[in-house]
Design an enzyme around this catalytic site. Structure first.
Site, PDB file in Angstrom:
ATOM      1  N   GLU A 149      -6.898  37.676 -29.004  1.00  5.82           N
ATOM      2  CA  GLU A 149      -5.524  38.197 -29.036  1.00  5.82           C
ATOM      3  C   GLU A 149      -4.533  37.048 -29.014  1.00  5.82           C
ATOM      4  O   GLU A 149      -4.850  35.973 -28.534  1.00  5.82           O
ATOM      5  CB  GLU A 149      -5.293  39.151 -27.861  1.00  5.82           C
ATOM      6  CG  GLU A 149      -5.544  38.558 -26.483  1.00  5.82           C
ATOM      7  CD  GLU A 149      -4.468  37.644 -25.983  1.00  5.82           C
ATOM      8  OE1 GLU A 149      -3.329  37.769 -26.473  1.00  5.82           O
ATOM      9  OE2 GLU A 149      -4.762  36.791 -25.129  1.00  5.82           O
ATOM     10  N   LEU A 151      -1.157  37.612 -27.949  1.00  6.83           N
ATOM     11  CA  LEU A 151       0.018  38.263 -27.377  1.00  6.83           C
ATOM     12  C   LEU A 151       0.841  37.287 -26.553  1.00  6.83           C
ATOM     13  O   LEU A 151       0.291  36.552 -25.738  1.00  6.83           O
ATOM     14  CB  LEU A 151      -0.414  39.427 -26.467  1.00  6.83           C
ATOM     15  CG  LEU A 151      -1.359  40.462 -27.082  1.00  6.83           C
ATOM     16  CD1 LEU A 151      -1.694  41.534 -26.067  1.00  6.83           C
ATOM     17  CD2 LEU A 151      -0.728  41.067 -28.322  1.00  6.83           C
ATOM     18  N   HIS A 252      11.813  24.090 -29.109  1.00  3.89           N
ATOM     19  CA  HIS A 252      12.914  24.081 -28.148  1.00  3.89           C
ATOM     20  C   HIS A 252      12.503  23.265 -26.927  1.00  3.89           C
ATOM     21  O   HIS A 252      11.494  23.561 -26.294  1.00  3.89           O
ATOM     22  CB  HIS A 252      13.279  25.507 -27.731  1.00  3.89           C
ATOM     23  CG  HIS A 252      14.597  25.549 -27.036  1.00  3.89           C
ATOM     24  ND1 HIS A 252      15.799  25.660 -27.701  1.00  3.89           N
ATOM     25  CD2 HIS A 252      14.904  25.417 -25.725  1.00  3.89           C
ATOM     26  CE1 HIS A 252      16.787  25.611 -26.837  1.00  3.89           C
ATOM     27  NE2 HIS A 252      16.273  25.476 -25.634  1.00  3.89           N
ATOM     28  N   GLY A 254      12.412  21.773 -23.130  1.00  4.86           N
ATOM     29  CA  GLY A 254      12.557  22.442 -21.836  1.00  4.86           C
ATOM     30  C   GLY A 254      11.857  21.655 -20.754  1.00  4.86           C
ATOM     31  O   GLY A 254      11.588  20.454 -20.925  1.00  4.86           O
ATOM     32  N   CYS A 261      -1.788  30.749 -20.474  1.00  5.00           N
ATOM     33  CA  CYS A 261      -2.593  30.450 -21.672  1.00  5.00           C
ATOM     34  C   CYS A 261      -2.476  29.018 -22.173  1.00  5.00           C
ATOM     35  O   CYS A 261      -3.485  28.317 -22.274  1.00  5.00           O
ATOM     36  CB  CYS A 261      -2.220  31.404 -22.793  1.00  5.00           C
ATOM     37  SG  CYS A 261      -2.716  33.083 -22.448  1.00  5.00           S
ATOM     38  N   LYS A 321       8.764  31.563 -18.191  1.00  4.15           N
ATOM     39  CA  LYS A 321       9.647  31.769 -19.341  1.00  4.15           C
ATOM     40  C   LYS A 321      10.395  33.080 -19.120  1.00  4.15           C
ATOM     41  O   LYS A 321      10.141  33.793 -18.135  1.00  4.15           O
ATOM     42  CB  LYS A 321       8.862  31.791 -20.643  1.00  4.15           C
ATOM     43  CG  LYS A 321       7.904  32.951 -20.740  1.00  4.15           C
ATOM     44  CD  LYS A 321       7.340  33.006 -22.135  1.00  4.15           C
ATOM     45  CE  LYS A 321       6.762  34.371 -22.405  1.00  4.15           C
ATOM     46  NZ  LYS A 321       6.263  34.512 -23.745  1.00  4.15           N
ATOM     47  N   ARG A 328       2.593  31.844 -13.188  1.00  4.02           N
ATOM     48  CA  ARG A 328       1.412  30.994 -13.288  1.00  4.02           C
ATOM     49  C   ARG A 328       1.727  29.709 -14.067  1.00  4.02           C
ATOM     50  O   ARG A 328       2.292  29.761 -15.145  1.00  4.02           O
ATOM     51  CB  ARG A 328       0.261  31.761 -13.965  1.00  4.02           C
ATOM     52  CG  ARG A 328      -0.375  32.764 -13.009  1.00  4.02           C
ATOM     53  CD  ARG A 328      -1.441  33.572 -13.681  1.00  4.02           C
ATOM     54  NE  ARG A 328      -0.882  34.521 -14.636  1.00  4.02           N
ATOM     55  CZ  ARG A 328      -1.616  35.303 -15.427  1.00  4.02           C
ATOM     56  NH1 ARG A 328      -2.925  35.223 -15.388  1.00  4.02           N
ATOM     57  NH2 ARG A 328      -1.029  36.155 -16.245  1.00  4.02           N
TER      58      ARG A 328
HETATM   59  C1  UDX Z   1       1.170  31.997 -25.481  1.00  7.85           C
HETATM   60  C2  UDX Z   1       0.997  32.150 -26.998  1.00  7.85           C
HETATM   61  O1  UDX Z   1       2.279  32.065 -27.636  1.00  7.85           O
HETATM   62  C3  UDX Z   1       0.307  33.472 -27.316  1.00  7.85           C
HETATM   63  O2  UDX Z   1       0.081  33.575 -28.696  1.00  7.85           O
HETATM   64  C4  UDX Z   1      -1.020  33.515 -26.554  1.00  7.85           C
HETATM   65  O3  UDX Z   1      -1.725  34.703 -26.802  1.00  7.85           O
HETATM   66  C5  UDX Z   1      -0.783  33.347 -25.063  1.00  7.85           C
HETATM   67  O4  UDX Z   1      -0.080  32.121 -24.833  1.00  7.85           O
HETATM   68  P1  UDX Z   1       2.868  32.988 -23.664  1.00  7.85           P
HETATM   69  O5  UDX Z   1       2.110  32.228 -22.614  1.00  7.85           O
HETATM   70  O6  UDX Z   1       3.207  34.406 -23.394  1.00  7.85           O
HETATM   71  O7  UDX Z   1       2.062  33.013 -25.049  1.00  7.85           O
HETATM   72  O8  UDX Z   1       4.216  32.197 -23.896  1.00  7.85           O
HETATM   73  P2  UDX Z   1       4.977  31.423 -25.063  1.00  7.85           P
HETATM   74  O9  UDX Z   1       6.145  32.208 -25.452  1.00  7.85           O
HETATM   75  O10 UDX Z   1       4.060  30.943 -26.108  1.00  7.85           O
HETATM   76  O11 UDX Z   1       5.517  30.166 -24.220  1.00  7.85           O
HETATM   77  C6  UDX Z   1       4.616  29.297 -23.546  1.00  7.85           C
HETATM   78  C7  UDX Z   1       5.379  28.219 -22.792  1.00  7.85           C
HETATM   79  O12 UDX Z   1       6.010  27.312 -23.682  1.00  7.85           O
HETATM   80  C8  UDX Z   1       6.486  28.752 -21.895  1.00  7.85           C
HETATM   81  O13 UDX Z   1       6.489  27.992 -20.697  1.00  7.85           O
HETATM   82  C9  UDX Z   1       7.749  28.513 -22.702  1.00  7.85           C
HETATM   83  O14 UDX Z   1       8.909  28.380 -21.913  1.00  7.85           O
HETATM   84  C10 UDX Z   1       7.399  27.198 -23.388  1.00  7.85           C
HETATM   85  N1  UDX Z   1       8.124  26.968 -24.645  1.00  7.85           N
HETATM   86  C11 UDX Z   1       7.916  27.786 -25.734  1.00  7.85           C
HETATM   87  C12 UDX Z   1       8.995  25.879 -24.754  1.00  7.85           C
HETATM   88  O15 UDX Z   1       9.202  25.116 -23.790  1.00  7.85           O
HETATM   89  N2  UDX Z   1       9.607  25.658 -25.958  1.00  7.85           N
HETATM   90  C13 UDX Z   1       9.419  26.440 -27.052  1.00  7.85           C
HETATM   91  O16 UDX Z   1      10.014  26.162 -28.104  1.00  7.85           O
HETATM   92  C14 UDX Z   1       8.548  27.551 -26.934  1.00  7.85           C
END
Ligand code: UDX
Length: 448
Positions: A149, A151, A252, A254, A261, A321, A328
């Site tokens: 997945e 997600l 982006h 941060g 994940c 986020k 976590r």
């Molecule tokens: C991620 C994957 O995107 C998803 O496909 C997988 O199944 C699970 O892991 P998720 O952990 O929900 O999803 O968050 P995601 O939106 O990918 O962000 C991950 C981290 O990266 C967050 O801490 C977010 O703040 C950070 N991030 C994301 C940035 O710092 N900059 C960005 O441009 C994008």
């Protein structure tokens, strides 16, 4: 079709509700009876936008039920999705014991043909090992399909209902045909359905997450360089992202990536490669680079404030986020721990994650307080640090925030604010690689 989904966590519950929405009859299996009872009352075990509504709608329509009786659900189902957690052991390796235990239970209680679809994220070779293991457990006729997945928390429903692609890994034509049938509603949307071998399906998941982690890490390193050179990281990200070979997403800057994940999967990919005798220096460097960001943020504050000892820092955002209560591997919590270690007191606010953060920081109760509003959290603070990109923080009344504080430092770790606007409201502004405000506004006006 009659389906079962085992494990009502963040992946399993979303999958169960979305598969029911496709029109299938789905039974969600959850070992904890209190969670089953709560789900039957439409109470979600975690926050995910749109999930409660989707569960409610499909329970009402009679397509979605919940049970803690695995055998019953399995008997009725043709295809069984396994979405149990694979959280790391202390050694850093994924814990596959729940996946193996559940699969054993499934084959022990089946008498007719079943397809087991692995949704849990598992290292390369797991499906083959599981197949060999199960063959020795029970005579039941079954096939395995690897179905990772993708997600994202906060948009998980949308991601399941309108995915970029569906990956089906396996070598049984019969099982793959059945798996395709499950996803048939997506053919109307022309979603690419890729059929590959088990090993490729397993690796695709890690490769995707490691690539995303690398992309974020790259722009974070550029932000650091922008701070040293005066260039503007948003101008860099936009220009680089306009190159169609690169694309604009996940650029982006941060406080570093977090969550359940990206950090885990990047580490596991590097470890998996080591176990296969390969070295992946690029992948290995990603978590190393990511872990340097929070210490940099603390150093920035120390540079301005002399020391954090005895100072009060207001932390806005604790979730890793926006749109989730998940903390976590949240960089915000890492920031809090480092600030505490440097002698600061923390006043924190998150729109959803205060309770989860309080649990994670239980040992630090004396020096961290949690508040229901950003303004209360800012009372008497020497500095405010914004760590999560919640929409409500973007539109904060900065003058009001400043009025609550003792000091005037604003550390904007997600670059949510216009630096000049923040300065006009009386803040000393620290962002991530914003360069001169002039180039930021030029980019904005060129876009506008
Ligand atoms: C991620 C994957 O995107 C998803 O496909 C997988 O199944 C699970 O892991 P998720 O952990 O929900 O999803 O968050 P995601 O939106 O990918 O962000 C991950 C981290 O990266 C967050 O801490 C977010 O703040 C950070 N991030 C994301 C940035 O710092 N900059 C960005 O441009 C994008």
């Amino acid at each position: 079709m009659n389906l079962a989904v085992i494990g009502m966590g963040r992946v399993g519950l979303v999958a169960a509700a979305a598969l029911a929405d496709f029109g299938h009859h789905v039974e969600g299996v959850e070992i904890a009876p209190e969670r089953v009872a709560a789900l039957e009352r439409d109470q979600m075990p975690f926050y995910e936008p749109g999930l409660q509504e989707l569960v409610h709608k499909n329970q009402q329509a009679g397509r979605l039920t919940f049970t803690s009786e695995l055998a019953r659900a399995v008997r009725h189902a043709t295809a069984i999705f396994i979405a149990v957690g694979t959280e790391e052991r202390a050694t850093g390796e994924p814990n596959l014991a729940p996946l193996f235990a559940v699969s054993e239970q499934i084959v022990r209680c089946t008498h007719d043909y079943k397809v087991l679809l692995i949704k849990s994220t598992v290292p390369v070779g797991t499906a083959a090992r599981l197949r060999a293991h199960l063959a020795g457990v029970a005579p039941g006729e079954f096939d395995i399909v690897s179905n990772p997945e993708f997600l994202r928390e906060g948009s998980a429903i949308e991601n399941f209902l309108r995915p970029d692609r569906v990956i089906l890994g396996g070598n049984s034509e019969k099982a793959l045909a059945l798996a395709r049938e499950v996803y048939r509603p997506l053919y109307l949307l022309e979603t690419p359905i890729m059929v590959v071998d088990h090993e490729s399906a397993e690796l695709i998941k890690y490769a995707t997450n490691a690539f995303l982690a690398m992309k974020i890490t790259f722009i974070n390193e550029m932000a650091t360089l922008c701070e040293a050179t005066g260039a503007d990281v948003h101008a860099i990200a936009r220009a680089v992202g306009l190159d169609k070979r690169i694309g604009p997403k996940f650029l982006h800057p941060g406080p570093g990536f977090g969550g359940s994940c990206l950090p885990k999967d990047t580490r596991t990919l590097a470890e998996m490669a080591r176990q296969h005798g390969c070295s992946l220096p690029l992948v290995e460097s990603v978590p190393v680079s990511n872990s340097t960001i929070c210490p940099q943020l603390i150093s920035k504050l120390e540079e301005k404030m002399g020391t954090l000892r005895g100072k009060t820092v207001c932390v806005l955002g604790l979730a890793y986020k926006t749109e989730t209560d998940d903390v976590r591997e949240s960089p915000a919590l890492e920031f809090v721990r480092l600030a505490l270690g440097a002698g600061a007191r923390i006043r924190a606010h998150d729109p959803l994650a205060n309770d989860e953060a309080a649990k994670a920081l239980a040992g630090k109760k004396n020096d961290v307080s949690f508040h229901a509003s950003p303004f209360t959290a800012a009372e008497g603070a020497d500095a405010v640090a914004v760590l999560t990109e919640w929409n409500e923080f973007r539109s904060l009344d900065l003058a009001e925030l400043r009025a609550q504080m003792r000091g005037n430092l604003l550390l904007d770790a997600r670059n949510l604010y216009d630096p000049n606007d923040a300065r006009r409201q009386g803040f000393e502004y620290l962002g991530r690689g914003r360069g001169t405000a002039r180039s930021s506004s030029l980019v904005a006006s060129a876009q506008g």
